[in-house]
Design a protein around this motif. Structure first.
Motif, PDB file in Angstrom:
ATOM      1  N   LEU A 132       0.646  30.572 -23.244  1.00 58.50           N
ATOM      2  CA  LEU A 132       1.264  30.054 -21.965  1.00 58.50           C
ATOM      3  C   LEU A 132       2.338  29.294 -22.394  1.00 58.50           C
ATOM      4  CD1 LEU A 132      -2.137  28.692 -20.280  1.00 58.50           C
ATOM      5  CD2 LEU A 132      -0.597  30.650 -19.438  1.00 58.50           C
ATOM      6  N   ASP A 133       2.367  28.614 -23.658  1.00 60.81           N
ATOM      7  CA  ASP A 133       3.526  27.761 -23.961  1.00 60.81           C
ATOM      8  C   ASP A 133       4.667  28.892 -24.263  1.00 60.81           C
ATOM      9  OD1 ASP A 133       4.208  25.268 -24.456  1.00 60.81           O
ATOM     10  OD2 ASP A 133       4.132  25.334 -26.584  1.00 60.81           O
ATOM     11  N   PHE A 134       4.448  29.799 -24.800  1.00 55.90           N
ATOM     12  CA  PHE A 134       5.459  31.064 -25.054  1.00 55.90           C
ATOM     13  C   PHE A 134       6.152  31.464 -23.862  1.00 55.90           C
ATOM     14  CE2 PHE A 134       6.597  35.405 -25.388  1.00 55.90           C
ATOM     15  CZ  PHE A 134       7.694  35.354 -26.435  1.00 55.90           C
ATOM     16  N   LEU A 135       5.311  31.743 -22.655  1.00 53.45           N
ATOM     17  CA  LEU A 135       5.981  32.042 -21.427  1.00 53.45           C
ATOM     18  C   LEU A 135       6.604  30.945 -20.613  1.00 53.45           C
ATOM     19  CD1 LEU A 135       3.455  34.625 -20.498  1.00 53.45           C
ATOM     20  CD2 LEU A 135       5.453  34.992 -21.252  1.00 53.45           C
ATOM     21  N   GLY A 136       6.629  29.679 -21.176  1.00 54.05           N
ATOM     22  CA  GLY A 136       7.047  28.722 -20.306  1.00 54.05           C
ATOM     23  C   GLY A 136       6.249  28.115 -19.214  1.00 54.05           C
ATOM     24  N   LEU A 137       5.012  28.406 -19.573  1.00 56.09           N
ATOM     25  CA  LEU A 137       3.628  28.079 -18.519  1.00 56.09           C
ATOM     26  C   LEU A 137       2.915  26.929 -18.979  1.00 56.09           C
ATOM     27  CD1 LEU A 137       2.783  31.577 -17.443  1.00 56.09           C
ATOM     28  CD2 LEU A 137       4.015  30.090 -16.097  1.00 56.09           C
ATOM     29  N   ALA A 138       3.353  26.209 -19.852  1.00 55.01           N
ATOM     30  CA  ALA A 138       2.594  25.146 -20.243  1.00 55.01           C
ATOM     31  C   ALA A 138       2.328  24.134 -19.163  1.00 55.01           C
ATOM     32  CB  ALA A 138       3.309  24.281 -21.620  1.00 55.01           C
ATOM     33  N   GLY A 139       1.219  23.735 -18.961  1.00 55.44           N
ATOM     34  CA  GLY A 139       0.603  22.638 -18.063  1.00 55.44           C
ATOM     35  C   GLY A 139       0.049  23.437 -16.880  1.00 55.44           C
ATOM     36  N   PHE A 140       0.066  24.964 -17.030  1.00 50.60           N
ATOM     37  CA  PHE A 140      -0.482  25.981 -15.987  1.00 50.60           C
ATOM     38  C   PHE A 140      -2.176  25.937 -16.074  1.00 50.60           C
ATOM     39  CE2 PHE A 140       2.095  27.850 -12.927  1.00 50.60           C
ATOM     40  CZ  PHE A 140       3.465  27.098 -13.335  1.00 50.60           C
ATOM     41  N   GLU A 141      -2.702  25.463 -17.236  1.00 53.00           N
ATOM     42  CA  GLU A 141      -3.910  25.893 -17.776  1.00 53.00           C
ATOM     43  C   GLU A 141      -5.000  25.484 -16.661  1.00 53.00           C
ATOM     44  OE1 GLU A 141      -1.912  24.320 -19.878  1.00 53.00           O
ATOM     45  OE2 GLU A 141      -2.789  22.442 -20.076  1.00 53.00           O
ATOM     46  N   ASP A 142      -4.954  24.535 -16.008  1.00 52.47           N
ATOM     47  CA  ASP A 142      -5.965  24.173 -15.315  1.00 52.47           C
ATOM     48  C   ASP A 142      -5.651  24.593 -13.720  1.00 52.47           C
ATOM     49  OD1 ASP A 142      -7.713  23.089 -17.140  1.00 52.47           O
ATOM     50  OD2 ASP A 142      -6.504  21.238 -17.003  1.00 52.47           O
ATOM     51  N   ARG A 143      -4.626  25.275 -13.440  1.00 51.10           N
ATOM     52  CA  ARG A 143      -4.283  25.615 -12.134  1.00 51.10           C
ATOM     53  C   ARG A 143      -5.130  26.741 -11.653  1.00 51.10           C
ATOM     54  NH1 ARG A 143       1.222  25.102 -11.049  1.00 51.10           N
ATOM     55  NH2 ARG A 143       0.969  26.287  -8.958  1.00 51.10           N
ATOM     56  N   ILE A 144      -5.545  26.664 -10.297  1.00 53.19           N
ATOM     57  CA  ILE A 144      -6.351  27.821  -9.933  1.00 53.19           C
ATOM     58  C   ILE A 144      -5.622  29.022  -9.594  1.00 53.19           C
ATOM     59  CG2 ILE A 144      -7.945  28.104  -7.772  1.00 53.19           C
ATOM     60  CD1 ILE A 144      -8.933  25.852  -9.499  1.00 53.19           C
ATOM     61  N   THR A 145      -6.113  29.950  -9.991  1.00 53.13           N
ATOM     62  CA  THR A 145      -5.380  31.382 -10.035  1.00 53.13           C
ATOM     63  C   THR A 145      -4.970  31.930  -8.570  1.00 53.13           C
ATOM     64  OG1 THR A 145      -7.453  32.605 -10.293  1.00 53.13           O
ATOM     65  CG2 THR A 145      -5.935  32.324 -12.203  1.00 53.13           C
ATOM     66  N   HIS A 146      -5.681  31.742  -7.692  1.00 54.65           N
ATOM     67  CA  HIS A 146      -5.220  32.204  -6.295  1.00 54.65           C
ATOM     68  C   HIS A 146      -4.266  31.325  -5.558  1.00 54.65           C
ATOM     69  CE1 HIS A 146      -7.837  29.532  -3.705  1.00 54.65           C
ATOM     70  NE2 HIS A 146      -8.761  29.668  -4.801  1.00 54.65           N
ATOM     71  N   LYS A 147      -4.171  30.152  -6.097  1.00 55.63           N
ATOM     72  CA  LYS A 147      -3.152  29.176  -5.279  1.00 55.63           C
ATOM     73  C   LYS A 147      -1.738  29.401  -6.016  1.00 55.63           C
ATOM     74  CE  LYS A 147      -6.753  26.121  -3.864  1.00 55.63           C
ATOM     75  NZ  LYS A 147      -7.503  24.803  -4.127  1.00 55.63           N
ATOM     76  N   LEU A 148      -1.643  30.193  -7.112  1.00 56.72           N
ATOM     77  CA  LEU A 148      -0.309  30.276  -7.812  1.00 56.72           C
ATOM     78  C   LEU A 148       0.550  31.129  -6.737  1.00 56.72           C
ATOM     79  CD1 LEU A 148      -1.234  31.540 -11.188  1.00 56.72           C
ATOM     80  CD2 LEU A 148      -0.788  29.185 -10.569  1.00 56.72           C
ATOM     81  N   SER A 149       1.943  30.974  -6.859  1.00 60.78           N
ATOM     82  CA  SER A 149       2.922  31.617  -6.131  1.00 60.78           C
ATOM     83  C   SER A 149       2.997  33.211  -6.585  1.00 60.78           C
ATOM     84  CB  SER A 149       4.040  30.992  -6.247  1.00 60.78           C
ATOM     85  OG  SER A 149       5.005  31.095  -7.481  1.00 60.78           O
ATOM     86  N   GLY A 150       3.335  33.951  -6.064  1.00 62.76           N
ATOM     87  CA  GLY A 150       3.752  35.611  -6.398  1.00 62.76           C
ATOM     88  C   GLY A 150       4.324  35.550  -7.788  1.00 62.76           C
ATOM     89  N   GLY A 151       5.307  34.799  -8.023  1.00 63.21           N
ATOM     90  CA  GLY A 151       6.115  34.931  -9.314  1.00 63.21           C
ATOM     91  C   GLY A 151       5.280  34.110 -10.482  1.00 63.21           C
ATOM     92  N   GLU A 152       4.505  33.233 -10.166  1.00 59.41           N
ATOM     93  CA  GLU A 152       3.634  32.431 -11.067  1.00 59.41           C
ATOM     94  C   GLU A 152       2.206  33.264 -11.611  1.00 59.41           C
ATOM     95  OE1 GLU A 152       4.351  27.903  -9.745  1.00 59.41           O
ATOM     96  OE2 GLU A 152       2.749  29.106  -9.140  1.00 59.41           O
ATOM     97  N   LYS A 153       1.849  34.035 -10.587  1.00 57.29           N
ATOM     98  CA  LYS A 153       0.765  35.108 -10.770  1.00 57.29           C
ATOM     99  C   LYS A 153       1.373  36.174 -11.680  1.00 57.29           C
ATOM    100  CE  LYS A 153      -2.146  34.801  -6.648  1.00 57.29           C
ATOM    101  NZ  LYS A 153      -2.289  35.092  -5.231  1.00 57.29           N
ATOM    102  N   LYS A 154       2.433  36.584 -11.623  1.00 59.29           N
ATOM    103  CA  LYS A 154       3.098  37.920 -12.469  1.00 59.29           C
ATOM    104  C   LYS A 154       3.022  37.251 -13.701  1.00 59.29           C
ATOM    105  CE  LYS A 154       4.072  41.449 -11.492  1.00 59.29           C
ATOM    106  NZ  LYS A 154       3.193  42.668 -11.571  1.00 59.29           N
TER     107      LYS A 154
END
Lengths: 250, 245
Positions: B127-149
């Motif tokens: 997640l860190d490598f993809l610049g998604l640090a801090g996303f770990e506890d997010r709920i998957t179905h609530k992510l935006s389209g780009g975030e989901k991808k």
């Protein structure tokens, strides 16, 4: 939109260990369901209300859910007092209202409300994912837990697909009425929803296989029981035992 | 494995869905460890099907699949393939089935026998490598389209694959997320086969283009990437654009 109105708030109940909450709620509902003395039941409803207060949930949302169940119970009140045999309490036209009938209706009402309120406070106040993992730790079969979590995950996707279908029908001028065309359209919508759900399930399974899925469910949650957890559970358990004693002793 | 051997080697693959015209007709494809290839072809020409055949999700009616120099045909063989080849699905909702991001990214590593702690570490690093640090506890179905991808790409990368199959990765992404994905692909520098209808994306992420035609893959010069002149609303004011590499 399907929503989760009971999202976490920083209350004492919310912070309690989820496993303890599941266990306590289960014991409590058995005790209440098996009790019949009115004193016990009134005690239970007071206890449930205390739990609701401690969980700091939105009272209006709680009321809405309780109202839904009491709608059903209303029908029992319309039937039971007249049909259960016993000593007549008073007459309503040609019908006898019996003491036993009223008592049973009252018991059912109090029991179901007490159990419902306790479940709202203890179980419904935790996110469903947490509940899933807690159940997993309580040795509920993996398949059931996985089923629960996957249902929760894809409920929202299916709802979106349904909304998409409805919207596409609407923008082409569909208005529901009482006619064959409406029934057919809804049948198509639901049929299409099933088709899509099953296709989706297939793709999700393929994606899981691609990541080495072998049917095993892993949980990353680490639950830990703190001193507050022990104290709170001990208090709740003594109340429950107290209620049970009240029921059993003369 | 010999360096000059193909990673993926498909020989005379035939495939058809029941009651339909054959999708693949004696299809041959060789992909090497330095290859970054774009795959073009009309809708329904069997591009996604080809990916699923490589991963062993669909079984061809005839032909031979060799991956990392080994003949694969049984479910057990493909278990190894699925560790080394990462497939990014077209629809991120198919790939993200766990309630939270961390669980989803850790799912693959757990399946290949990593411990809870290792799997979590891999997931966090990815997640860190993809610049998604801090996303770990997010709920998957609530992510935006780009975030989901991006998160579903993280779930693929967490398996530490040696080859990537990307199924329309850029579809429905905004320019910013697309640029981010291109950046990530450059940083990864993994060999890949990319299905896309977006020639700009292919130009930036691949070196050559194959085309799917009549159930076969064609390498010839029918389709080539080149620069175009186009109408540009800010064309009159002097400014620079990034060069294609």
């Amino acid at each position: 939109m399907i929503s989760e109105p009971f999202t976490p708030k920083n209350s004492l109940i919310y912070r309690l260990d989820p496993r303890l909450k599941v266990i306590l709620a289960t014991i409590y509902s058995f005790v209440v369901a098996l009790s019949s003395k009115i004193e016990t039941l009134l005690g239970a409803i007071v206890f449930s209300l205390v739990l609701i207060a401690l969980s700091r949930l939105d009272v209006r949302e709680v009321f809405k859910r309780v109202a839904a169940v009491n709608g059903l119970i209303l029908f029992l009140w319309l039937v039971l007092p007249f049909t259960i045999e016993g000593a007549p309490l008073f007459h309503l036209g040609p019908f006898n209202v019996t003491r036993e009938g009223v008592l049973i209706s009252l018991q059912i009402t109090v029991k179901s409300n007490a159990i419902l309120l306790a479940f709202i406070a203890l179980i419904a106040s935790m996110p469903l994912t947490v509940l899933g993992h807690a159940l997993n730790r309580l040795f509920i079969p993996e398949k059931m837990v996985l089923l629960l979590l996957l249902t929760y995950r894809y409920l929202f996707v299916m709802e979106q697909e349904y909304q998409r279908l409805v919207r596409s029908a609407k923008i082409r001028g569909f208005r529901s009425g009482t006619n064959m065309h409406t029934y057919k359209t809804y049948a198509y919508l639901i049929g299409m929803l099933f088709v899509r759900a099953s296709a989706r399930a297939e793709r999700v399974h393929q994606a899981m296989l691609c990541r080495g899925f072998q049917g095993k469910f892993y949980s990353l949650y680490n639950f830990s029981i703190s001193r507050t957890d022990w104290i709170c559970s001990a208090v709740m358990l003594s109340v429950i035992i107290g209620l049970a004693l009240l029921e059993l002793l003369k | 494995m010999n360096k000059n051997e193909p990673i993926i080697n498909l020989k005379d693959i035939c495939f058809s869905y029941p009651g339909q015209e054959p999708v693949h007709d004696k299809l041959n494809l060789k992909l090497y460890s330095k290859d970054k290839v774009g795959l073009l072809g009309p809708n329904g020409s069997g591009k996604t099907t080809l990916f699923h055949i490589i991963m062993g999700i669909l079984k061809p009616s005839a032909g031979q699949i060799e991956i990392f120099g080994k003949d694969v045909s049984k479910e057990k063989d493909f278990a190894v393939v699925r560790q080394k080849i990462g497939l990014l699905f077209q629809d991120a909702d198919d790939q993200l089935f766990s309630p939270t991001v961390l669980e989803d990214v850790a799912f693959g590593p757990l399946n290949i026998g990593k411990s809870n702690i290792e799997a979590q570490k891999i997931a966090m690093d990815t997640l860190d490598f993809l610049g998604l640090a801090g996303f770990e506890d997010r709920i998957t179905h609530k992510l935006s389209g780009g975030e989901k991808k991006l998160v579903s790409f993280a779930t693929v990368l967490a398996m530490q694959p040696e080859f990537l199959l990307l199924d329309e990765p850029a579809t429905a992404l905004d320019e910013k997320t697309k640029a981010r994905l291109i950046d990530i692909l450059h940083k990864l520098d993994l060999p890949c086969l990319v299905i896309s209808h977006d020639s700009e994306f292919l130009g930036k992420t691949t070196d050559s283009i194959y085309t799917m035609k009549n159930g076969k893959i064609i390498r010839d010069a029918d389709e080539q990437l080149h620069c175009h002149y186009h109408l540009h609303s800010h064309g009159a004011s002097p400014h620079k654009h990034q060069k294609l590499d």
